[in-house]
Structures are given as C-alpha cells and as structure tokens.
Design an enzyme around this catalytic site. Structure first.
Site, mmCIF file in Angstrom:
data_model
loop_
_atom_site.group_PDB
_atom_site.id
_atom_site.type_symbol
_atom_site.label_atom_id
_atom_site.label_comp_id
_atom_site.label_asym_id
_atom_site.label_seq_id
_atom_site.Cartn_x
_atom_site.Cartn_y
_atom_site.Cartn_z
ATOM 1 N N HIS A 101 52.961 2.392 -23.639
ATOM 2 C CA HIS A 101 51.794 3.158 -24.072
ATOM 3 C C HIS A 101 52.247 4.499 -24.627
ATOM 4 C CE1 HIS A 101 52.528 3.852 -19.786
ATOM 5 N NE2 HIS A 101 52.147 5.114 -19.980
ATOM 6 N N MET A 102 51.553 4.906 -25.669
ATOM 7 C CA MET A 102 51.797 6.200 -26.300
ATOM 8 C C MET A 102 50.659 7.129 -25.908
ATOM 9 S SD MET A 102 51.927 6.852 -30.389
ATOM 10 C CE MET A 102 53.576 6.219 -30.617
HETATM 11 P P1 DGP Z 1 52.629 7.086 -17.645
HETATM 12 O O1 DGP Z 1 52.947 8.116 -16.625
HETATM 13 O O2 DGP Z 1 53.249 7.400 -19.010
HETATM 14 O O3 DGP Z 1 52.945 5.667 -17.184
HETATM 15 O O4 DGP Z 1 51.067 7.198 -17.862
HETATM 16 C C1 DGP Z 1 50.129 6.269 -17.392
HETATM 17 C C2 DGP Z 1 48.759 6.827 -17.682
HETATM 18 O O5 DGP Z 1 47.829 5.779 -17.507
HETATM 19 C C3 DGP Z 1 48.323 7.966 -16.755
HETATM 20 O O6 DGP Z 1 48.142 9.166 -17.538
HETATM 21 C C4 DGP Z 1 47.010 7.517 -16.166
HETATM 22 C C5 DGP Z 1 46.621 6.333 -17.030
HETATM 23 N N1 DGP Z 1 45.919 5.278 -16.356
HETATM 24 C C6 DGP Z 1 46.358 4.602 -15.256
HETATM 25 N N2 DGP Z 1 45.456 3.662 -14.898
HETATM 26 C C7 DGP Z 1 44.442 3.744 -15.797
HETATM 27 C C8 DGP Z 1 43.222 3.024 -15.954
HETATM 28 O O7 DGP Z 1 42.887 2.116 -15.192
HETATM 29 N N3 DGP Z 1 42.434 3.403 -16.995
HETATM 30 C C9 DGP Z 1 42.786 4.395 -17.866
HETATM 31 N N4 DGP Z 1 41.925 4.678 -18.851
HETATM 32 N N5 DGP Z 1 43.928 5.090 -17.740
HETATM 33 C C10 DGP Z 1 44.742 4.764 -16.716
#
Ligand code: DGP
Length: 114
Positions: A101-102
């Site tokens: 993810h970006m």
């Molecule tokens: P990273 O640390 O780069 O793996 O960022 C993961 C991001 O994903 C973090 O900022 C929070 C987000 N995230 C985790 N679970 C969910 C979800 O269920 N929905 C959404 N919209 N974001 C999520």
C-alpha cells in the site's frame, strides 16, 4: 486471496471503507488512523505482501498506483499544495499490513523524513 488480509477484504467490499478511487488495477481508501488531514491508502487489487514480494511481471502495478495517486491528489485539491507518497516495507519501516500500500499524505507541512 489470503483469508486474513484486511485490504483484500476492503477491495472485495467484504468490510466497509471510505473508497475514493477504484479501477481494474488499484483501489484507494481513506486510512482509518489518519496521520495528516488527507491520508489515503492506494493498493493493488492483486494481493502482494510487500515490495520484497514484487515480481517483474507485476511491477507495472506500481505505475498504476502512482498514476492513481496523481488523480486522487487533484481530486482532493492537494496537487498544488503538495503531497507525500510512502510505501513502508518491513519491520524497520513500520509495515503493519502485509498487502502493498502507498500512503498519500497531504494537507499540512509534513516535515522531514526519518
Ligand atoms: P503501514 O504501517 O504502512 O502498514 O500502514 C497500514 C495503515 O493501514 C495504517 O496507517 C492504518 C491502516 N489501516 C489498518 N487497518 C485498516 C482498515 O481496516 N481500514 C482502513 N481504512 N485503514 C486501515
């Protein structure tokens, strides 16, 4: 698709999210824990755990993600003020979700990296 991947479930609309962009290759939705006024996650629809798992055959998906980011930045009104695109990979970078993810961050002065 791995049954335990939260982003695969978002892409498949099995769990709700605030989707701002979707096409054949990528989906983008607002981060549930925003670190900036605009914080959007841009993900390939294909499950790839991290950049470490990217194959040459799938490398074009990073281009699709970047092109989606450009369009999203314009739609969000941050293309002129500026934005940051980040892909965390592995433990030291703080990767929590293992589906590439970006992060698109914008809407405030973001400071220095690291
Ligand atoms: P990273 O640390 O780069 O793996 O960022 C993961 C991001 O994903 C973090 O900022 C929070 C987000 N995230 C985790 N679970 C969910 C979800 O269920 N929905 C959404 N919209 N974001 C999520």
């Amino acid at each position: 698709m791995p049954t335990d991947c939260i982003f695969c479930k978002i892409i498949a609309k099995e769990i709700p999210s605030d989707v701002v962009y979707a096409d054949e290759y990528v989906t983008a939705f607002r981060d549930i824990q925003p670190a900036a006024p605009t914080h959007i996650l841009i993900v390939p629809n294909k499950h790839i755990a991290s950049i470490n798992d990217l194959t040459e055959a799938d490398a074009h998906l990073l281009g699709k993600m970047n092109f989606a980011a450009k369009q999203i930045a314009k739609a969000e009104g941050v293309d002129e003020s500026g934005y940051r695109l980040i892909i965390n990979t592995g433990a030291d970078a703080g990767q929590i979700v293992f589906h590439i993810h970006m992060h698109l961050l914008a809407g405030k002065k973001l400071g220095r990296l690291g």
